[in-house]
Design an enzyme around this catalytic site. Structure first.
Site, PDB file in Angstrom:
ATOM      1  N   HIS A 175     -96.179 -44.455  53.007  1.00  0.00           N
ATOM      2  CA  HIS A 175     -95.018 -44.142  52.163  1.00  0.00           C
ATOM      3  C   HIS A 175     -94.869 -42.643  51.884  1.00  0.00           C
ATOM      4  O   HIS A 175     -93.822 -42.201  51.452  1.00  0.00           O
ATOM      5  CB  HIS A 175     -95.024 -44.960  50.875  1.00  0.00           C
ATOM      6  CG  HIS A 175     -95.946 -44.455  49.810  1.00  0.00           C
ATOM      7  ND1 HIS A 175     -97.279 -44.730  49.778  1.00  0.00           N
ATOM      8  CD2 HIS A 175     -95.708 -43.681  48.728  1.00  0.00           C
ATOM      9  CE1 HIS A 175     -97.823 -44.161  48.728  1.00  0.00           C
ATOM     10  NE2 HIS A 175     -96.909 -43.506  48.065  1.00  0.00           N
ATOM     11  N   GLU A 213    -103.531 -37.394  40.344  1.00  0.00           N
ATOM     12  CA  GLU A 213    -102.871 -38.470  39.596  1.00  0.00           C
ATOM     13  C   GLU A 213    -103.475 -38.542  38.208  1.00  0.00           C
ATOM     14  O   GLU A 213    -104.690 -38.358  38.053  1.00  0.00           O
ATOM     15  CB  GLU A 213    -103.091 -39.806  40.304  1.00  0.00           C
ATOM     16  CG  GLU A 213    -102.465 -39.878  41.667  1.00  0.00           C
ATOM     17  CD  GLU A 213    -102.642 -41.265  42.266  1.00  0.00           C
ATOM     18  OE1 GLU A 213    -101.846 -42.146  41.960  1.00  0.00           O
ATOM     19  OE2 GLU A 213    -103.593 -41.445  43.035  1.00  0.00           O
ATOM     20  N   ASP A 232    -108.558 -44.528  50.396  1.00  0.00           N
ATOM     21  CA  ASP A 232    -107.252 -44.806  49.805  1.00  0.00           C
ATOM     22  C   ASP A 232    -106.226 -43.714  50.131  1.00  0.00           C
ATOM     23  O   ASP A 232    -105.043 -44.006  50.277  1.00  0.00           O
ATOM     24  CB  ASP A 232    -107.438 -44.928  48.280  1.00  0.00           C
ATOM     25  CG  ASP A 232    -106.192 -45.430  47.571  1.00  0.00           C
ATOM     26  OD1 ASP A 232    -105.582 -46.388  48.069  1.00  0.00           O
ATOM     27  OD2 ASP A 232    -105.835 -44.862  46.514  1.00  0.00           O
ATOM     28  N   HIS A 237    -102.294 -40.632  53.696  1.00  0.00           N
ATOM     29  CA  HIS A 237    -101.331 -39.727  53.059  1.00  0.00           C
ATOM     30  C   HIS A 237    -101.662 -38.243  53.292  1.00  0.00           C
ATOM     31  O   HIS A 237    -100.810 -37.453  53.685  1.00  0.00           O
ATOM     32  CB  HIS A 237    -101.279 -39.977  51.552  1.00  0.00           C
ATOM     33  CG  HIS A 237    -101.025 -41.404  51.196  1.00  0.00           C
ATOM     34  ND1 HIS A 237    -100.247 -42.243  51.957  1.00  0.00           N
ATOM     35  CD2 HIS A 237    -101.449 -42.159  50.160  1.00  0.00           C
ATOM     36  CE1 HIS A 237    -100.203 -43.444  51.399  1.00  0.00           C
ATOM     37  NE2 HIS A 237    -100.924 -43.426  50.308  1.00  0.00           N
ATOM     38  N   LYS A 337    -108.103 -39.459  40.785  1.00  0.00           N
ATOM     39  CA  LYS A 337    -107.482 -40.229  39.704  1.00  0.00           C
ATOM     40  C   LYS A 337    -107.953 -39.639  38.385  1.00  0.00           C
ATOM     41  O   LYS A 337    -109.003 -38.990  38.312  1.00  0.00           O
ATOM     42  CB  LYS A 337    -107.948 -41.690  39.768  1.00  0.00           C
ATOM     43  CG  LYS A 337    -107.630 -42.384  41.077  1.00  0.00           C
ATOM     44  CD  LYS A 337    -106.432 -43.283  40.938  1.00  0.00           C
ATOM     45  CE  LYS A 337    -106.157 -44.061  42.201  1.00  0.00           C
ATOM     46  NZ  LYS A 337    -104.741 -44.284  42.449  1.00  0.00           N
TER      47      LYS A 337
HETATM   48  C1  BG6 Z   1    -101.218 -45.444  47.331  1.00  0.00           C
HETATM   49  C2  BG6 Z   1    -102.625 -45.561  46.820  1.00  0.00           C
HETATM   50  O1  BG6 Z   1    -101.176 -45.589  48.715  1.00  0.00           O
HETATM   51  O2  BG6 Z   1    -100.702 -44.175  46.963  1.00  0.00           O
HETATM   52  C3  BG6 Z   1    -102.662 -45.397  45.329  1.00  0.00           C
HETATM   53  O3  BG6 Z   1    -103.175 -46.816  47.186  1.00  0.00           O
HETATM   54  C4  BG6 Z   1    -102.007 -44.099  44.938  1.00  0.00           C
HETATM   55  O4  BG6 Z   1    -103.997 -45.441  44.839  1.00  0.00           O
HETATM   56  C5  BG6 Z   1    -100.643 -43.969  45.580  1.00  0.00           C
HETATM   57  O5  BG6 Z   1    -101.877 -44.092  43.527  1.00  0.00           O
HETATM   58  C6  BG6 Z   1    -100.074 -42.580  45.345  1.00  0.00           C
HETATM   59  O6  BG6 Z   1     -98.741 -42.571  45.750  1.00  0.00           O
HETATM   60  P1  BG6 Z   1     -97.697 -41.577  45.096  1.00  0.00           P
HETATM   61  O7  BG6 Z   1     -96.448 -41.804  45.863  1.00  0.00           O
HETATM   62  O8  BG6 Z   1     -97.611 -41.956  43.655  1.00  0.00           O
HETATM   63  O9  BG6 Z   1     -98.275 -40.203  45.284  1.00  0.00           O
END
Ligand code: BG6
Length: 490
Positions: A175, A213, A232, A237, A337
């Site tokens: 995503h 985060e 994760d 990402h 986190k």
């Molecule tokens: C997800 C993780 O893929 O991405 C989560 O599993 C994380 O742990 C999240 O919080 C972060 O996404 P974004 O878009 O909030 O940066």
């Protein structure tokens, strides 16, 4: 067709994304969606649940007429993919959609399920003949993350999927590639003439990527405690971000041309030896602390987390990309986190200019130029540079040239899934992972997984919720005479 339709992702992201696409008239009039899950339920119940949820997640005022249009195209089928009768019900539903909505047999299967079901679902689709592309119809499968939990399992999953599907039918979603600023990286780098000539080891001192985060594990203890921050966030990402920052200009916008270049970056990351894992990576786990007004307990006290868990909630590392463009330019990454502020940011720090001109003046040091790409929450780009402070004596201050997406283009409610779903409908895989990219990512992190598993951390928890992670993360940069540039301040 969404598998795992009773889960969070469907109501929080996928249905709101479909609604947003409908708002922009980007859903075909022949569109329909089927939710599939084990939970008993009916089409009417599914529609009602989505109707109740949409205002909470679409970040907009729901237009009743438009919602009715979308809702009248929603269906629900319950069952277990292991039962042939359930697949038969799905097949019947697909044929009904073809008749009633004119879908022409085209179908996108979205696997929004726990990862252990990816293989069995695809196998079941294959057995039922639903994965076959024939008579002009297309069949595609979107696979959510995580794609494997290490290199061997990612390879095994690829083999399992490829037994039923061609690579061109597989859309591995990340995503992060749905975020505007991430997509803008290519445009920023290659549609402007002034950045590319200096985007290399001659001018760039180092690059930092921070994904911070403020949340803890938010009820996802069961999944998170067996995954950890490294799995994760990093091979998926963060490696998307690194590959777009570091890639060579693709020869075209063709999906494979772009992904070839991304894949090359990941394969050029210098492999970490065991000794490198010990000296160039840092792991952390949060203990109780406060973030603003909010008190967080120890990670180990979260529901479904083992009381003596050695799972990391923070990771920092220094990687090197061993190619002509980036040799000796460190890439520092950190994710965590329960940090003080939510921010995803890429910092490109340029080299300091020579001081000669200012020798003998009152200027005692020059700062280096810095380009900051804010991926979220305040999407934008800033360039920091030095300017003379007005006055009789020579003094230099740092000023910013700042571009904020919201100021120039306004903001549109979006979940981040709109573009990705739209591309999958159109059959454009540019923003999806190819098998070789996924494997290249896991290859980089595998030595960390191995060393960390062999040597479980003894000092956890080693940072307080609300701090910027363990002290070793700062030392990682201090040893190189640098510091993290994303801090509490603006
Ligand atoms: C997800 C993780 O893929 O991405 C989560 O599993 C994380 O742990 C999240 O919080 C972060 O996404 P974004 O878009 O909030 O940066």
């Amino acid at each position: 067709m969404i598998f795992g339709a009773s889960g969070d992702l469907t109501r929080r992201k996928l249905v709101p994304a479909l609604y947003n696409l409908a708002r922009h008239k980007l859903l075909s009039p022949d569109f329909a969606v089927v939710g599939f899950a084990r939970r008993d339920g009916t089409t009417e119940g599914f529609r009602q649940q989505m109707r109740e949820e949409i205002p909470r997640h679409c970040d907009c005022v729901v237009d009743p007429g438009l919602w009715d249009w979308l809702e009248s195209r929603m269906y629900y089928v319950s069952g277990d993919v292991k039962e042939p009768e359930a697949l038969a019900r799905l097949a019947t539903q697909l044929s009904a959609l073809e008749r009633e909505h004119g879908t022409r047999g085209n179908a996108l299967f979205y696997l929004a399920t726990p990862p252990e079901q990816f293989g069995p679902i695809v196998h079941a689709l294959d057995q039922a003949g639903l994965a076959r592309e024939e008579a002009g119809r297309w069949r595609r499968v979107v696979v959510e993350k995580p794609f494997g939990r290490d290199l061997p399992s990612a390879r095994a999953l690829t083999v399992e999927l490829r037994a039923a599907l061609a690579e061109t039918q597989i859309y591995r979603i990340d995503h992060y590639l749905g975020k505007e600023t991430v997509q803008n990286l290519l445009v920023f780098r290659f549609s402007n003439g002034i950045f590319e000539p200096i985007w290399n080891r001659r001018y760039v001192d180092h690059v930092q990527i921070t994904v911070a985060e403020t949340l803890g594990v938010e009820g996802r203890g069961g999944y998170y405690d067996s995954a950890g921050a490294l799995r994760d966030m990093i091979p998926n990402h963060i490696f998307q971000l690194i590959s777009l920052v570091a890639l060579e200009c693709p020869i075209s916008f063709d999906a494979n041309a772009v992904r070839d270049e991304q894949s090359k970056v990941l394969r050029a990351i210098a492999p970490l030896t065991e000794e490198h894992v010990l000296s160039r990576t840092v792991r952390g786990q949060y203990g109780a602390g406060r973030i603003g007004e909010r008190a967080l307990p120890d990670y180990r006290a979260e529901p479904n987390v083992a009381p003596r868990s050695s799972t990391e909630t923070f990771v920092a590392m220094r990687l090197e990309i061993d190619n002509w463009r980036w040799k000796d330019v460190p890439f520092y990454l950190r994710v965590g986190k329960a940090l003080p502020r939510r921010v995803t940011e890429i910092v490109v720090q340029f080299r300091r200019p020579p001081f000669a001109l200012f020798r003998g003046t009152t200027v005692d040091q020059l700062s280096a130029n810095r380009l900051v790409i804010n991926v979220q929450p305040d999407e934008g780009i800033q360039l920091h540079f030095g300017a003379k402070i007005p006055g009789a004596i020579m003094k230099i201050g740092t000023v910013d040239m700042a571009f904020q997406y919201a100021d120039h283009f306004g903001t549109e409610p979006a979940t981040g899934y709109e573009r990705l779903l739209y591309d999958a409908f159109l059959g454009d895989p540019t923003l999806f992972q190819r098998a070789d990219m996924v494997e290249a990512g896991w290859s980089v992190v595998q030595p960390m997984l191995d060393v960390w598993q062999a040597l479980p951390a003894r000092n956890f928890p080693n940072y307080a919720a609300g701090s910027w992670g363990p002290a070793e993360a700062d030392q990682l940069l201090q040893r190189d005479g640098r510091r993290w540039l994303t801090t509490d301040g603006p």
